[in-house]
Design an enzyme around this catalytic site. Structure first.
Site: not given
Ligand code: DSN
Length: 430
Positions: A61, A63, A207, A233, A236, A242
């Site tokens: 933990y 925080e 984003d 993120t 990707k 993730r």
């Molecule tokens: N769910 C993700 C995607 O597949 O693009 C982001 O929204």
């Protein structure tokens, strides 16, 4: 095992403790190895990231922020988080970063919370034109808490309609303008959005989840230094674990940090933050930059091959890591096409296209991306072969026997590019 035998509890292999879950982990490794993964938002992270994410840091933990924690024993995880922060700043050149968001959606939720009050107006890209769920879909927290208005793409070329963005911004007077997409195959002009935000006195957020790897690799213009807040993120195109992350200018740093914790989250996932540090370290290497160039080259080769095979693409091509197949003038739906490609050994997702007349569960499109296969080592020649497999699979009267033949062609490619060879010998655990 009795309570007296705690050594076994702590050290037994998952294959002994839980053959059910162990079997599923191995089955998923086989699925990922034996098929061609072309979901545009997926990637294969490194063995090193898998090791970090599967580490003892899951026990801790922490925080708070480094050196300002609410728990003891944080001296090691402080260093881990500092590494992730320092590397994110080096990769993207941001003034401030919070590496704690658990996901892209929570990164967006914290970013909104940092600068908005419930009920505030926001202007973002419509999901139906390629936006994101957490950019104001009515049933999502974002659409329930804030008053979202949506811009889209032009009907004639399916490019972002920046004139519409400007007109809507003047009419709506949003507090925040959001750019960033989940299914847009072209470069986004962040400077044009910034100019509109400045004209109407709005903050500007990007984003960049889908294109973060391309931005880090220098093959897509960066929004950092243009937008006030940039969320992403890691998993990707960036190829990390993730999770999510928020970058911002120094003046928003404490609002962002407070929004993440205690505003939204409790304990950060320190094992995942270790994975972020590893992947952000890798994002500074020449191998990574070359791979991002290859992603763009591979997607261009895929697009050319599909067009040669008679497949229509939204915008007629691509500048980035994905193509959006337009099935609107065919009898084949996106849902059926996804199943056909699955039978042909290729994993993709059905996707709405701009002005789609079919419902979101059916759609007239397929979103196809190349980051995962590029990480696996595939280049333009393989992309042309895959384009041929896809175009054949999408033909009107393709038979089951033909799909089985196409699956063999896909498998022949995947066999040439082994995935996680260290894991294949019976253990899917790093
Ligand atoms: N769910 C993700 C995607 O597949 O693009 C982001 O929204």
């Amino acid at each position: 095992m009795s309570f007296a035998d705690q050594t076994s509890y702590l050290s037994q292999d998952i294959s002994e403790v839980d053959p059910d879950v162990a079997g599923l982990l191995n089955a998923e490794l086989e699925r990922q190895s034996d098929t061609l993964e072309m979901i545009a938002s997926e990637n294969f992270t490194s063995l090193a990231v898998l090791q970090a994410v599967g580490s003892v840091l899951t026990n801790k933990y922490a925080e708070g922020l480094p050196h300002r924690r609410y728990y003891g024993g944080c001296e090691v995880v402080d260093k881990v988080e500092e590494l992730a922060i320092g590397r994110a700043k080096s990769v993207f050149g941001c003034e401030h970063v919070n590496v704690q968001p658990h996901s892209g959606a929570t990164a967006n939720e914290a970013a909104y919370q940092a600068v908005l009050t419930p009920g505030d107006r926001v202007l973002a890209m419509a999901l139906a034109h390629g936006g994101h769920l957490s950019h104001g879909l009515k049933v999502n927290f974002s659409g329930r808490l804030y008053e979202f208005h949506h811009y889209g793409v032009r009907r004639e070329d399916c490019r972002i309609d920046i004139d519409q963005v400007a007109e809507m911004a003047r009419a709506v007077r949003p507090k925040l303008i959001v750019a960033g997409a989940s299914a847009y195959p072209r470069i986004i002009d962040f400077a044009a959005f910034r100019a509109i935000a400045d004209e109407v006195g709005a903050l500007f957020m990007v984003d960049m989840a889908h294109i973060a790897g391309l931005v880090a690799g220098g093959v897509h213009p960066t929004p950092v230094g243009i937008a006030d807040i940039v969320t992403t993120t890691l998993h990707k195109s960036l190829g990390g674990p993730r999770s999510g992350m928020i970058m911002c200018n120094a003046d928003l740093a404490s609002a962002v940090d407070r929004a993440v914790f205690p505003g939204l989250q409790g304990g950060p996932l320190m094992h995942v933050i270790a994975g972020k540090a590893v992947s952000l370290g890798h994002a500074q290497t020449e191998e990574f930059r070359e791979r991002q160039h290859q992603v763009v080259a591979n997607t261009a080769a895929l697009a050319d091959g599909l067009i040669d095979g008679g497949v229509s693409l939204v915008t007629g091509g691509t500048d980035n890591h994905l193509v959006l197949v337009d099935l609107s003038r065919t009898d084949l739906t996106g849902a059926d096409a996804e199943i056909r490609l699955d039978h042909a050994g290729i994993t993709v997702n059905k996707n709405g296209i701009p002005f789609d007349e079919r419902p979101p569960t059916v759609t007239s499109g397929l979103r196809i991306g190349t980051p995962a296969l590029t990480t696996r080592g595939l280049k333009e020649a393989e992309m042309r072969e895959i384009a041929s497999v896809i175009s054949t699979a999408l033909r009107p009267a393709v038979s089951d026997a033909e799909l089985a033949g196409l699956r063999e062609r896909s498998q022949a490619i995947s066999e040439r590019f082994p995935l996680y060879p260290q894991l294949v010998s019976g253990s899917a655990i790093a």
